[in-house]
Design a protein around this motif. Structure first.
Motif, PDB file in Angstrom:
ATOM      1  N   GLY A 143       0.812  -1.212   0.000  1.00 19.21           N
ATOM      2  CA  GLY A 143       0.000   0.000   0.000  1.00 19.21           C
ATOM      3  C   GLY A 143       0.837   1.249   0.000  1.00 19.21           C
ATOM      4  N   GLY A 144       0.201   2.322   0.416  1.00 18.23           N
ATOM      5  CA  GLY A 144       0.882   3.588   0.405  1.00 18.23           C
ATOM      6  C   GLY A 144       0.715   4.253  -0.947  1.00 18.23           C
ATOM      7  N   GLY A 145       1.655   4.023  -1.837  1.00 17.54           N
ATOM      8  CA  GLY A 145       1.605   4.625  -3.152  1.00 17.54           C
ATOM      9  C   GLY A 145       0.717   3.841  -4.094  1.00 17.54           C
ATOM     10  N   SER A 146      -0.006   4.567  -4.900  1.00 17.40           N
ATOM     11  CA  SER A 146      -0.903   3.897  -5.837  1.00 17.40           C
ATOM     12  C   SER A 146      -0.248   3.700  -7.186  1.00 17.40           C
ATOM     13  CB  SER A 146      -2.182   4.701  -5.981  1.00 17.40           C
ATOM     14  OG  SER A 146      -1.873   5.972  -6.512  1.00 17.40           O
ATOM     15  N   GLY A 147       0.920   4.283  -7.392  1.00 17.97           N
ATOM     16  CA  GLY A 147       1.612   4.136  -8.663  1.00 17.97           C
ATOM     17  C   GLY A 147       0.812   4.778  -9.781  1.00 17.97           C
ATOM     18  N   PRO A 148       0.795   4.126 -10.932  1.00 18.22           N
ATOM     19  CA  PRO A 148       0.111   4.721 -12.085  1.00 18.22           C
ATOM     20  C   PRO A 148      -1.396   4.489 -12.105  1.00 18.22           C
ATOM     21  CG  PRO A 148       1.152   2.680 -12.722  1.00 18.22           C
ATOM     22  CD  PRO A 148       1.547   2.944 -11.286  1.00 18.22           C
ATOM     23  N   ALA A 149      -1.958   3.782 -11.131  1.00 18.96           N
ATOM     24  CA  ALA A 149      -3.372   3.431 -11.164  1.00 18.96           C
ATOM     25  C   ALA A 149      -4.282   4.669 -11.142  1.00 18.96           C
ATOM     26  CB  ALA A 149      -3.722   2.497 -10.008  1.00 18.96           C
ATOM     27  N   ILE A 162     -15.673  -1.829 -21.888  1.00 17.33           N
ATOM     28  CA  ILE A 162     -14.964  -3.062 -21.520  1.00 17.33           C
ATOM     29  C   ILE A 162     -13.458  -2.860 -21.740  1.00 17.33           C
ATOM     30  CG2 ILE A 162     -14.566  -5.462 -22.198  1.00 17.33           C
ATOM     31  CD1 ILE A 162     -17.612  -5.681 -22.625  1.00 17.33           C
ATOM     32  N   GLY A 163     -13.087  -2.204 -22.830  1.00 13.70           N
ATOM     33  CA  GLY A 163     -11.673  -1.908 -23.085  1.00 13.70           C
ATOM     34  C   GLY A 163     -11.076  -1.020 -22.011  1.00 13.70           C
ATOM     35  N   ILE A 164     -11.810   0.010 -21.614  1.00 13.78           N
ATOM     36  CA  ILE A 164     -11.334   0.901 -20.548  1.00 13.78           C
ATOM     37  C   ILE A 164     -11.184   0.134 -19.238  1.00 13.78           C
ATOM     38  CG2 ILE A 164     -11.995   2.871 -19.108  1.00 13.78           C
ATOM     39  CD1 ILE A 164     -13.180   4.152 -21.651  1.00 13.78           C
ATOM     40  N   ALA A 165     -12.161  -0.723 -18.936  1.00 14.55           N
ATOM     41  CA  ALA A 165     -12.096  -1.517 -17.702  1.00 14.55           C
ATOM     42  C   ALA A 165     -10.903  -2.471 -17.720  1.00 14.55           C
ATOM     43  CB  ALA A 165     -13.395  -2.285 -17.505  1.00 14.55           C
ATOM     44  N   VAL A 166     -10.665  -3.103 -18.861  1.00 17.58           N
ATOM     45  CA  VAL A 166      -9.538  -4.041 -18.968  1.00 17.58           C
ATOM     46  C   VAL A 166      -8.211  -3.312 -18.744  1.00 17.58           C
ATOM     47  CG1 VAL A 166      -8.266  -5.493 -20.600  1.00 17.58           C
ATOM     48  CG2 VAL A 166     -10.737  -5.732 -20.393  1.00 17.58           C
ATOM     49  N   VAL A 167      -8.063  -2.142 -19.336  1.00 19.85           N
ATOM     50  CA  VAL A 167      -6.816  -1.366 -19.154  1.00 19.85           C
ATOM     51  C   VAL A 167      -6.634  -1.013 -17.670  1.00 19.85           C
ATOM     52  CG1 VAL A 167      -5.715   0.855 -19.636  1.00 19.85           C
ATOM     53  CG2 VAL A 167      -6.739  -0.475 -21.495  1.00 19.85           C
ATOM     54  N   ASN A 168      -7.683  -0.545 -17.015  1.00 20.71           N
ATOM     55  CA  ASN A 168      -7.584  -0.169 -15.618  1.00 20.71           C
ATOM     56  C   ASN A 168      -7.265  -1.379 -14.721  1.00 20.71           C
ATOM     57  OD1 ASN A 168      -8.402   2.790 -14.818  1.00 20.71           O
ATOM     58  ND2 ASN A 168      -9.504   2.258 -16.683  1.00 20.71           N
ATOM     59  N   VAL A 169      -7.881  -2.510 -14.987  1.00 21.21           N
ATOM     60  CA  VAL A 169      -7.589  -3.716 -14.198  1.00 21.21           C
ATOM     61  C   VAL A 169      -6.150  -4.166 -14.414  1.00 21.21           C
ATOM     62  CG1 VAL A 169      -8.154  -6.175 -13.955  1.00 21.21           C
ATOM     63  CG2 VAL A 169      -9.980  -4.484 -14.060  1.00 21.21           C
ATOM     64  N   ALA A 170      -5.682  -4.111 -15.661  1.00 22.56           N
ATOM     65  CA  ALA A 170      -4.300  -4.499 -15.963  1.00 22.56           C
ATOM     66  C   ALA A 170      -3.299  -3.600 -15.239  1.00 22.56           C
ATOM     67  CB  ALA A 170      -4.050  -4.477 -17.463  1.00 22.56           C
ATOM     68  N   VAL A 171      -3.547  -2.300 -15.251  1.00 25.11           N
ATOM     69  CA  VAL A 171      -2.657  -1.364 -14.557  1.00 25.11           C
ATOM     70  C   VAL A 171      -2.690  -1.596 -13.055  1.00 25.11           C
ATOM     71  CG1 VAL A 171      -2.292   1.083 -14.006  1.00 25.11           C
ATOM     72  CG2 VAL A 171      -2.713   0.383 -16.360  1.00 25.11           C
ATOM     73  N   ALA A 172      -3.875  -1.813 -12.512  1.00 21.28           N
ATOM     74  CA  ALA A 172      -3.981  -2.068 -11.066  1.00 21.28           C
ATOM     75  C   ALA A 172      -3.244  -3.343 -10.671  1.00 21.28           C
ATOM     76  CB  ALA A 172      -5.448  -2.154 -10.671  1.00 21.28           C
ATOM     77  N   LEU A 173      -3.374  -4.393 -11.457  1.00 22.40           N
ATOM     78  CA  LEU A 173      -2.676  -5.643 -11.157  1.00 22.40           C
ATOM     79  C   LEU A 173      -1.170  -5.496 -11.310  1.00 22.40           C
ATOM     80  CD1 LEU A 173      -5.058  -8.269 -12.806  1.00 22.40           C
ATOM     81  CD2 LEU A 173      -4.763  -7.792 -10.361  1.00 22.40           C
TER      82      LEU A 173
END
Length: 114
Positions: A61-67, A99-110
């Motif tokens: 935790g702490g930093g969220s990075g690029p998310a 769906i594309g936007i969601a996939v990009v956000n999930v990929a970045v979060a992971l």
């Protein structure tokens, strides 16, 4: 660090002693050899300082990075994309965009979890 200084002092003394024994003909080679060891010691010291000044990566935790920036950009670009695709491609286009936007956000979060 004190160990490094004492080692360099020993090297310098040894170089000076060798110069006395060998004479001025070998002075350039002795100086070059000492300068090379001095450069290596300085490089090691700089690496230690850089390593010590790097921020420690917090686990869990702490930093969220690029998310967060990706999420904000997703919303900024999602609004006009929604309007365009709803008009041009209908509900199917709208689903594909989000769906594309969601996939990009999930990929970045992971990816930022590692």
């Amino acid at each position: 660090m004190a160990d490094m200084h004492s080692e360099l002092q020993r090297d310098l003394r040894a170089s000076l002693d060798a110069r006395r024994e060998l004479g001025p003909d070998y002075e350039a080679a002795l100086v070059e050899s000492f300068v090379e060891r001095l450069d290596q010691a300085i490089a090691a010291r700089v690496r230690e300082e850089v390593r010590a000044q790097r921020p420690k990566k917090a686990k869990g935790g702490g930093g969220s990075g690029p998310a967060v920036p990706v999420a904000i950009c997703s919303l900024i670009f999602g609004i006009p994309l929604t309007a365009i695709t709803a008009e041009k491609a209908g509900i199917v286009g709208l689903l594909v965009v989000w769906i594309g936007i969601a996939v990009v956000n999930v990929a970045v979060a992971l990816a930022s979890r590692d």
